[in-house]
Write an enzyme that holds these catalytic residues in place. Structure first.
Site, PDB file in Angstrom:
ATOM      1  N   ALA A  97       0.814  -0.795   0.735  1.00 49.51           N
ATOM      2  CA  ALA A  97      -0.258  -0.384   0.051  1.00 49.51           C
ATOM      3  C   ALA A  97       0.814   1.148  -0.279  1.00 49.51           C
ATOM      4  O   ALA A  97       0.245   2.335   0.289  1.00 49.51           O
ATOM      5  CB  ALA A  97      -0.635  -0.089   0.920  1.00 49.51           C
ATOM      6  N   LYS A  98       1.801   0.909   0.750  1.00 52.13           N
ATOM      7  CA  LYS A  98       3.147   2.260   0.485  1.00 52.13           C
ATOM      8  C   LYS A  98       2.001   3.501   1.485  1.00 52.13           C
ATOM      9  O   LYS A  98       2.130   4.987   0.860  1.00 52.13           O
ATOM     10  CB  LYS A  98       3.829   2.970  -0.296  1.00 52.13           C
ATOM     11  N   ARG A  99       1.328   2.812   2.080  1.00 51.73           N
ATOM     12  CA  ARG A  99       0.547   4.468   2.776  1.00 51.73           C
ATOM     13  C   ARG A  99       1.571   5.174   3.964  1.00 51.73           C
ATOM     14  O   ARG A  99       2.900   4.236   3.857  1.00 51.73           O
ATOM     15  CB  ARG A  99      -0.630   4.062   3.337  1.00 51.73           C
TER      16      ARG A  99
END
Length: 283
Positions: A97-99
């Site tokens: 997701a690389k949030r």
């Protein structure tokens, strides 16, 4: 069962540290399947389902890339839920997701990916600060893989920059993760690019017990022999990801899934030295 328990068992049962990335691009899905299933939501689910079924004996983990599902809106999210349900329970699921956000927003990301989707791990971007990671740290059966030194050329823009004291930003992040691990129930791992092997040793030294998510093998050209050398004494388990080189190995052939399986087997075999090292540790 802790995340480390699940990961080590997955490595042992598969004999592999290979992770299959699930990046279902409707335009690249083999034409025979596209012709059968015109609906994009159903198409990406069925494509991923067949890939999962074909490669599950050869991988320890699957990594759905959220962007490829979110791009389709609600049908894409529905497909993502179905895809994750299709992954065997004895394999690790990493939500790519690389949030990276703070407070209630980070908490909602945690609800979405841990509670709703049931992912075992998530990728996070730490550049807003370590408090972006805090909401994810309370769960011993989960892991966070924090972007520490990515495989793209743009990693030089920030991650390789020197900060106060002379260390790189990547080294600082690794050290902070190691420090935070003491008080975190979840495992705090690192995302390290396979294309960056000459820069990895200081990061592994700073966080020696970290499990690693390593993209960049395959299409991006990361060297497996170089990884073997740099990981020789690392205590954490490396999860070595390949996405496009597995998914699209069959191009538009009628028997495309055979090519997908063959590519996964070849990558598994090429990773044998690394995999056998960590399978032994798991036992």
């Amino acid at each position: 069962m802790t995340f480390t328990d699940k990961l080590t068992r997955a490595v042992q049962s598969s004999g592999s540290v290979l992770c299959a990335g699930l990046d279902p691009d409707p335009d690249r899905i083999p034409k025979p399947l596209r012709d059968q299933i015109p609906d994009e939501g159903r198409l990406i689910f069925e494509f991923c389902r067949r890939v999962i079924e074909a490669v599950k004996p050869h991988v320890c983990a699957f990594k759905p890339n959220l962007a490829f599902f979110e791009a389709l809106g609600a049908p894409g999210w529905n497909a993502l839920e179905q895809v994750i349900d299709s992954i065997p329970s004895n394999r690790v699921v990493i939500a790519d997701a690389k949030r990276g956000d703070i407070g209630n927003t980070a908490g909602k990301y945690r609800e979405a990916f841990f509670d709703r989707l049931g992912a075992d791990a998530i990728t996070l971007n730490p550049l807003m600060g370590m408090d972006t990671i805090q909401p994810f740290t309370h769960y011993p059966d989960k892991a966070v893989f924090v972007l520490t030194l990515t495989s793209n050329e743009g990693a030089a823009d920030f991650f390789k920059q020197r900060i106060e004291g002379g260390s790189s930003l990547s080294q600082y992040i690794a050290g902070e993760l190691s420090r935070y691990q003491v008080q975190s129930a979840a495992h705090l791992g690192m995302v390290l690019g396979a294309t960056q092997t000459t820069n990895l040793q200081p990061l592994l030294k700073a966080h020696p017990n970290a499990h690693l998510l390593i993209p960049g093998v395959g299409t991006q050209g990361g060297s497996i022999p170089d990884l073997e050398k740099v990981l020789e004494n690392h205590k954490g388990v490396p999860i070595i990801n390949s996405s496009r080189s597995i998914l699209y190995a069959g191009r538009d052939n009628e028997d495309w899934i055979r090519y997908v399986t063959d590519q996964a087997v070849q990558l598994k075999e090429s990773l044998h030295t690394i995999s056998s090292r960590y399978a032994k540790k798991a036992s």
